[in-house]
Design an enzyme around this catalytic site. Structure first.
Site, PDB file in Angstrom:
ATOM      1  N   ASP A 228       0.834  -1.197   0.000  1.00  0.00           N
ATOM      2  CA  ASP A 228       0.000   0.000   0.000  1.00  0.00           C
ATOM      3  C   ASP A 228       0.877   1.260   0.000  1.00  0.00           C
ATOM      4  O   ASP A 228       1.899   1.306   0.685  1.00  0.00           O
ATOM      5  CB  ASP A 228      -0.872  -0.035   1.269  1.00  0.00           C
ATOM      6  CG  ASP A 228      -2.053   0.894   1.207  1.00  0.00           C
ATOM      7  OD1 ASP A 228      -2.485   1.231   0.083  1.00  0.00           O
ATOM      8  OD2 ASP A 228      -2.565   1.275   2.282  1.00  0.00           O
TER       9      ASP A 228
ATOM     10  N   HIS B 137      -7.597   9.994   5.350  1.00  0.00           N
ATOM     11  CA  HIS B 137      -6.958   8.869   6.045  1.00  0.00           C
ATOM     12  C   HIS B 137      -6.995   9.037   7.568  1.00  0.00           C
ATOM     13  O   HIS B 137      -6.880  10.141   8.076  1.00  0.00           O
ATOM     14  CB  HIS B 137      -5.481   8.762   5.650  1.00  0.00           C
ATOM     15  CG  HIS B 137      -5.252   8.129   4.319  1.00  0.00           C
ATOM     16  ND1 HIS B 137      -4.801   8.812   3.232  1.00  0.00           N
ATOM     17  CD2 HIS B 137      -5.385   6.844   3.904  1.00  0.00           C
ATOM     18  CE1 HIS B 137      -4.660   7.991   2.201  1.00  0.00           C
ATOM     19  NE2 HIS B 137      -5.009   6.789   2.586  1.00  0.00           N
TER      20      HIS B 137
ATOM     21  N   HIS C 243      -9.564   5.197  -0.684  1.00  0.00           N
ATOM     22  CA  HIS C 243      -8.679   5.110   0.485  1.00  0.00           C
ATOM     23  C   HIS C 243      -9.333   5.803   1.668  1.00  0.00           C
ATOM     24  O   HIS C 243     -10.262   6.590   1.506  1.00  0.00           O
ATOM     25  CB  HIS C 243      -7.340   5.790   0.170  1.00  0.00           C
ATOM     26  CG  HIS C 243      -6.431   4.925  -0.638  1.00  0.00           C
ATOM     27  ND1 HIS C 243      -5.254   4.426  -0.142  1.00  0.00           N
ATOM     28  CD2 HIS C 243      -6.547   4.442  -1.891  1.00  0.00           C
ATOM     29  CE1 HIS C 243      -4.668   3.676  -1.071  1.00  0.00           C
ATOM     30  NE2 HIS C 243      -5.441   3.679  -2.152  1.00  0.00           N
ATOM     31  N   GLY C 244      -8.849   5.487   2.863  1.00  0.00           N
ATOM     32  CA  GLY C 244      -9.320   6.188   4.057  1.00  0.00           C
ATOM     33  C   GLY C 244     -10.774   5.919   4.370  1.00  0.00           C
ATOM     34  O   GLY C 244     -11.486   6.797   4.857  1.00  0.00           O
TER      35      GLY C 244
HETATM   36  O1  G3H Z   1      -3.838   3.524   3.130  1.00  0.00           O
HETATM   37  C1  G3H Z   1      -4.640   3.280   4.010  1.00  0.00           C
HETATM   38  C2  G3H Z   1      -6.004   3.016   3.691  1.00  0.00           C
HETATM   39  O2  G3H Z   1      -6.433   3.928   2.738  1.00  0.00           O
HETATM   40  C3  G3H Z   1      -6.901   2.941   4.919  1.00  0.00           C
HETATM   41  O3  G3H Z   1      -7.108   4.192   5.495  1.00  0.00           O
HETATM   42  O4  G3H Z   1      -6.780   3.838   7.913  1.00  0.00           O
HETATM   43  O5  G3H Z   1      -8.096   5.760   7.097  1.00  0.00           O
HETATM   44  O6  G3H Z   1      -9.007   3.455   6.913  1.00  0.00           O
HETATM   45  P1  G3H Z   1      -7.792   4.307   6.933  1.00  0.00           P
HETATM   46 ZN    ZN Z   2      -4.585   4.928   1.757  1.00  0.00          ZN
END
Ligand code: G3H
Ligand code: ZN
Length: 285
Positions: A81, A176, A204-205
């Site tokens: 990632d 994130h 993401h996030g």
């Molecule tokens: O790179 C991380 C992912 O996009 C997950 O993000 O921890 O905000 O859920 P998160």
């Molecule tokens: Zn991410």
């Protein structure tokens, strides 16, 4: 069984489901995530981020996660990632990861295209999938220096044409590392990009997304949904509770089962939500 991101995305597409992708730090979260995916008979992506790579290195992570994936009865992709360093991406490919992300979101468009193309050439030569990012998904922590910005349909289309990526992360409002759900999302923008770009879109996030909006993301054209913080909160909260219930216990292996159960339940809940897309035929008879 081990699979590439492209294969996992294809299965999710055929089933009209979202593909859950979780950041994991080791056995104690990878194992319950895969068990939750097996329970739902769903493909799943195990992702390692920079923190995990800095902690134990790509080689150890690959050995552990590849074994978990190969032993599983469901399709499991092992994904690097937010790779920003091409040498780490190369190492991940050599160690057997089946998917890598190049994150050029902080680079000028042309540079993002150029490096992504190089990563695609290197990865595709070995049958490995590539995800990249256009626009930039920011961070909830203001101490992290980062320029966040929404994607546009035009740049996403141009980027995909130039790079031939297998999946494209887009910025439509998620942030994130949010510890609470309720972030405002631009579903109009997501729909516009999904109608313009013929490649699976990644969000993401997603820890900051409400359960209802997770379902809407898939309905609006997203396919891969990245979740990290929400699992770490589940694990950490259970660990705190274990430590206070057993103040004299020092063997972490006795404290971990409750934490792994918490991760399993959270992963199962999120995977189940990503499958809850109403059948378009049934809902529009
Ligand atoms: O790179 C991380 C992912 O996009 C997950 O993000 O921890 O905000 O859920 P998160
Ligand atoms: Zn991410």
């Amino acid at each position: 069984m081990l699979c590439t991101l492209q294969e996992a995305l294809q299965i999710a597409l055929e089933k009209n489901q979202g593909l859950a992708a979780f950041n994991v730090y080791g056995f104690e979260d990878a194992d319950p995530v895969v068990k939750a995916a097996e329970e739902r008979q769903a493909p799943v992506v195990l992702m390692t981020n920079k923190a995990a790579v800095d902690h134990m290195g790509v080689g150890i992570l690959a050995a552990l996660l590849l074994r978990i994936a190969r032993d599983s009865s469901t399709h499991v992709c092992i994904h690097l990632d937010h790779g920003t360093n091409v040498s780490v991406i190369r190492e991940a490919i050599e160690e057997g990861y089946t998917s890598v992300m190049f994150d050029g979101s902080q680079l000028p468009f042309d540079q993002n295209v150029a490096i992504t193309k190089e990563v695609v050439r290197m990865a595709h030569a070995r049958g490995i999938s590539v995800e990249a990012e256009i626009g930039a998904v920011g961070f909830s922590d203001p101490r992290i220096e980062f320029v966040a910005r929404y994607s546009t349909a035009h740049e996403a289309q141009l980027f995909q044409k130039h790079t031939d990526v297998d999946a494209l992360a887009v910025a439509i409002g998620t942030v994130h590392r949010m510890e609470e759900q309720g972030v405002a999302l631009r579903f109009d923008l997501l729909r516009e990009i999904s109608h313009t770009v013929p490649v699976p879109l990644v969000i993401h996030g997603a820890s900051g997304v409400t359960d209802g909006d997770l379902v809407r993301l898939i309905e609006s054209g997203a396919r891969k949904i990245n979740l990290g913080t929400v699992l770490r909160i589940a694990f950490g909260t259970a660990l705190r509770s274990q430590l206070s219930q057993h103040p004299k216990e020092y063997d972490r292996i006795k404290l971990f089962p409750a934490c792994m159960q918490a991760v399993y339940e959270k992963a199962l809940q999120k995977i189940t939500l990503l499958h809850a897309i109403p059948d378009p035929v049934a809902s529009n008879p």
